[in-house]
Write a protein that holds these residues in place. Sequence first.
Motif, PDB file in Angstrom:
ATOM      1  N   ARG A  31      24.964  20.090  36.290  1.00 21.48           N
ATOM      2  CA  ARG A  31      24.979  18.997  37.257  1.00 21.48           C
ATOM      3  C   ARG A  31      26.380  18.853  37.875  1.00 21.48           C
ATOM      4  O   ARG A  31      26.527  18.586  39.052  1.00 21.48           O
ATOM      5  CB  ARG A  31      24.571  17.706  36.548  1.00 21.48           C
ATOM      6  N   ASP A  79      20.999  18.019  32.742  1.00 17.58           N
ATOM      7  CA  ASP A  79      19.897  17.678  33.637  1.00 17.58           C
ATOM      8  C   ASP A  79      18.781  16.903  32.947  1.00 17.58           C
ATOM      9  O   ASP A  79      17.738  16.640  33.540  1.00 17.58           O
ATOM     10  CB  ASP A  79      19.332  18.952  34.273  1.00 17.58           C
ATOM     11  N   GLU A  81      17.382  13.524  31.656  1.00 17.57           N
ATOM     12  CA  GLU A  81      17.556  12.084  31.860  1.00 17.57           C
ATOM     13  C   GLU A  81      17.013  11.337  30.648  1.00 17.57           C
ATOM     14  O   GLU A  81      16.171  11.837  29.923  1.00 17.57           O
ATOM     15  CB  GLU A  81      16.767  11.630  33.103  1.00 17.57           C
ATOM     16  N   TYR A  94       9.952  17.073  36.106  1.00 19.53           N
ATOM     17  CA  TYR A  94      11.212  17.663  36.556  1.00 19.53           C
ATOM     18  C   TYR A  94      11.075  18.085  38.016  1.00 19.53           C
ATOM     19  O   TYR A  94       9.978  18.048  38.585  1.00 19.53           O
ATOM     20  CB  TYR A  94      11.577  18.886  35.696  1.00 19.53           C
ATOM     21  N   HIS A 110      16.624  16.968  36.800  1.00 19.93           N
ATOM     22  CA  HIS A 110      16.038  15.618  36.778  1.00 19.93           C
ATOM     23  C   HIS A 110      14.867  15.570  35.791  1.00 19.93           C
ATOM     24  O   HIS A 110      13.780  15.066  36.087  1.00 19.93           O
ATOM     25  CB  HIS A 110      15.564  15.177  38.166  1.00 19.93           C
ATOM     26  N   GLU A 112      12.690  14.384  32.780  1.00 14.96           N
ATOM     27  CA  GLU A 112      12.396  13.133  32.071  1.00 14.96           C
ATOM     28  C   GLU A 112      11.224  13.360  31.132  1.00 14.96           C
ATOM     29  O   GLU A 112      10.211  13.939  31.521  1.00 14.96           O
ATOM     30  CB  GLU A 112      12.031  12.024  33.053  1.00 14.96           C
TER      31      GLU A 112
END
Length: 134
Positions: A31, A79, A81, A94, A110, A112
């Motif tokens: 990131r 990456d 979360e 994602y 991203h 989760e």
Amino acid sequence: METPIKANSFHNLSSPDGSPSLHVPSPIITRRTRTDSTSARAFSNPQEHGVVKQFSRSKGHGFIQRDSNGETLFVHISDVEGEYVPLPGDKVTYRLCPIPPKFEKFQAVHVEIVNFTPEVHLKWDTPETPEPKE
């Protein structure tokens, strides 16, 4: 004599269950090192679903199996979360982020966790315990 690894190549890792090896991109795009344009491109991609195949907190990365086609994607620790460390079997959402320089392969960003496995999940701030050797 060891063969040098070329820049922008992929490293082979053998899977703990003996399945085909997984590939870690080299260099690893995190990131922090991702450009704004690459981040914007990733964020514009639709959200996808998959399952955590493997994740090593100590190594700082893992792999997700896509629900759509079964392809295995690399995921960097930066990456993920949320407050829990992913475990194999966790269902996740994602977005795809192209990996430079050719932008032909993708990694998950991203990420989760949307459905946890029954095992106890550790929070990121929990001290690490040594992982079993593979």
